[in-house]
Scaffold this active site. Structure first.
Site, PDB file in Angstrom:
ATOM      1  N   ASN A 200      -5.963   4.357   2.822  1.00 55.78           N
ATOM      2  CA  ASN A 200      -6.310   3.568   2.037  1.00 55.78           C
ATOM      3  C   ASN A 200      -7.391   3.760   1.224  1.00 55.78           C
ATOM      4  O   ASN A 200      -7.980   5.006   1.471  1.00 55.78           O
ATOM      5  CB  ASN A 200      -6.339   1.869   2.275  1.00 55.78           C
ATOM      6  N   ALA A 202     -10.484   2.613   1.228  1.00 58.33           N
ATOM      7  CA  ALA A 202     -11.950   2.805   2.028  1.00 58.33           C
ATOM      8  C   ALA A 202     -11.691   3.892   2.854  1.00 58.33           C
ATOM      9  O   ALA A 202     -12.750   4.741   3.022  1.00 58.33           O
ATOM     10  CB  ALA A 202     -12.081   1.671   2.795  1.00 58.33           C
ATOM     11  N   GLU A 203     -10.490   4.389   3.443  1.00 57.48           N
ATOM     12  CA  GLU A 203     -10.260   5.414   4.488  1.00 57.48           C
ATOM     13  C   GLU A 203     -10.458   6.630   3.597  1.00 57.48           C
ATOM     14  O   GLU A 203     -11.005   7.601   4.097  1.00 57.48           O
ATOM     15  CB  GLU A 203      -8.928   5.325   5.057  1.00 57.48           C
ATOM     16  N   ASP A 270       2.451  -0.123   6.877  1.00 54.33           N
ATOM     17  CA  ASP A 270       3.265   0.322   7.718  1.00 54.33           C
ATOM     18  C   ASP A 270       4.840   0.413   6.876  1.00 54.33           C
ATOM     19  O   ASP A 270       5.247   1.577   7.187  1.00 54.33           O
ATOM     20  CB  ASP A 270       3.684  -0.378   8.899  1.00 54.33           C
TER      21      ASP A 270
END
Length: 478
Positions: A200, A202-203, A270
């Site tokens: 995502n 932030a990741e 997911d």
């Protein structure tokens, strides 16, 4: 697009390796505060438990038609048994799940009143598996992936994917046709050389060590993201802003989401990963795979709880969705509403007889230039006049349905004239775009666009990606 989502015995064999957990949802009503403190009182009327984390990815894969096995470790406790029961009921093969005595299965319980999540409390462990258990899990993973079509690594940091498991997956990498990594720390899996990673925003920012992604120049992060992850392709999910795909040197591809309240989004990532994997494992180009993944995520984010998208629901969405063409009068009304809200209207037109990579790239680029993308499609009679005998290959209903499967397309309209001049006068777009080796002077529509106060823009051209070239290759091969 739905031919890339086959099920039953024809579905791909997918192994999910990672952190499975149990999601609990306690639902009820709240209409008072407790006496001891200014805290809401929820009268619970129902409690449900469903697989979460890697378990939710596995359940979504099974629902989309994949033959799915899960490799994970859970505690030898009631929560672990409940998790396995729910996985079996969903059609997931759990023969490669390790039960670890003394370990607590990770459980996340949410208390919900109406549509509002009031509280979440977590239980379980995040310690790495002991070496002996990690070695046993490595053996289970090696056995499970012997003849699979794809492996999905779900690394959420609960300690299941200890170092021995990671090393074993790296050792077996060349046996696996497709590897997708969904991890909080994607850099840990760089040595695995994934085909796709799905961080995502932030990741992704942590992966390349920046405070935040520059959303005005997402393409500028391409090289850094691919280098830091070791992946051939990177899909950055942006929640309500959709997702972006960086696939080698191909133009950046952007999907567009249908936003939902944040409390309805548990597990949507997911679902996204599952749909992307099923499509890519069956030969879909990654741009098409992420479009299907976005459609699947859009289905589940509008449901409460940890939801699952089935193959039938995704096919129905791709068949229907926004694919139905609107009338000119309806389009004019809709455009007036968007314009009153300050939105920028982008308009394009074409035959779109055989949708190819060049079409997808330019439509995606067109959407990024404004807020609402209108695609006008030539009727069958119009295509025959413009292209000659034997065209169109696909009737207008099919062409409209395929275009409607692209998340970047907001409205479709069919026209019978040789040019879109009359439509442009009615719609009065802010921007008129065309893809290919045109110049504004070559387009009959350019003058009218300027008359109504719009701008003409010619977008990037991908050589050797014209419909005629595709048809010629098909005929030559035949």
């Amino acid at each position: 697009m739905e031919h890339w989502i086959s099920g039953g015995q024809d579905g791909p064999r997918v192994v999910v390796v990672g952190d499975a957990l149990l999601d609990g949802w306690m639902t009820g009503r709240c209409d008072r505060l407790c006496r001891e403190a200014p805290a809401p009182v929820v009268d619970v009327v129902a409690e449900t438990f469903v697989p979460g984390g890697a378990g939710n990815t596995a359940v979504n894969l099974a629902a989309l038609g994949a033959r799915t096995s899960l490799v994970t470790a859970v505690g030898d406790d009631d929560a672990g048994e409940r998790l396995l029961d729910t996985l079996r009921a969903a059609g997931v093969d759990v023969r490669h799940v390790l039960r670890v005595p003394g370990r607590k299965t990770t459980t996340k319980r949410r208390i919900v009143a109406g549509d509002q999540v009031m509280l979440r409390f977590d239980d379980g462990e995040s310690r790495p598996l002991p070496d002996d258990d990690a070695a046993r899990l490595s053996d289970l993973a090696a056995f499970a992936i012997r003849e699979c079509d794809a492996v999905v690594v779900c690394d959420y940091g609960t300690g299941v994917l200890a170092e021995p498991v990671r090393r074993e997956l790296v050792r077996l990498r060349d046996r696996v046709p497709l590897v997708v990594v969904d991890a909080h720390e994607a850099g840990r899996w760089r040595e695995l050389r994934p085909d796709v990673v799905t961080p995502n925003a932030a990741e992704a920012a942590r992966l390349i060590d920046v405070p935040a992604l520059d959303r005005g120049d997402l393409d500028g992060h391409r090289a850094a993201l691919r280098g830091a992850s070791g992946a051939a392709a990177v899909v950055v999910t942006l929640d309500r802003d959709g997702a972006v795909l960086f696939d080698g040197d191909a133009p950046m591809h952007r999907t567009h989401a249908h936003p939902a309240p944040d409390n309805f989004t548990a597990g949507a990532g997911d679902t996204f990963v599952a749909a992307l994997t099923v499509a890519a494992a069956q030969g879909a180009p990654l741009a098409a795979a992420v479009e299907m993944a976005q459609a699947a995520a859009d289905i589940v984010v509008h449901r409460p709880g940890t939801a699952v998208c089935s193959r039938a629901e995704l096919v129905e969405r791709l068949d229907g969705g926004p694919s139905a063409a609107v009338s000119v009068d309806e389009l004019v009304r809709l455009v007036a509403e968007h314009r009153a809200a300050g939105r920028r209207i982008v308009f394009t037109n074409g035959c779109f007889d055989v949708l190819h990579r060049g079409h997808v790239a330019y439509l995606d680029q067109a959407k990024r230039l404004g807020d609402v993308l209108i695609v006008a499609v030539n009727s069958d009679r119009g295509v025959a006049r413009l292209k000659g005998p034997g065209r169109p290959v696909n009737p207008v209903a099919d062409r409209v349905a395929v275009l409607g499967g692209l998340s970047c397309v907001d409205y479709l309209v069919v026209f019978d004239e040789d040019t879109a001049v009359d439509l442009i006068r009615a719609v009065r777009p802010d921007l008129y775009v065309k893809g290919g080796d045109y110049s504004p002077d070559m387009l009959a529509e350019s003058e009218v666009v300027r008359e109504v106060g719009g701008e003409v823009r010619i977008l990037d051209y991908l050589a050797d990606h014209s419909t005629s070239a595709v048809i010629d290759r098909i005929r030559t091969t035949a």
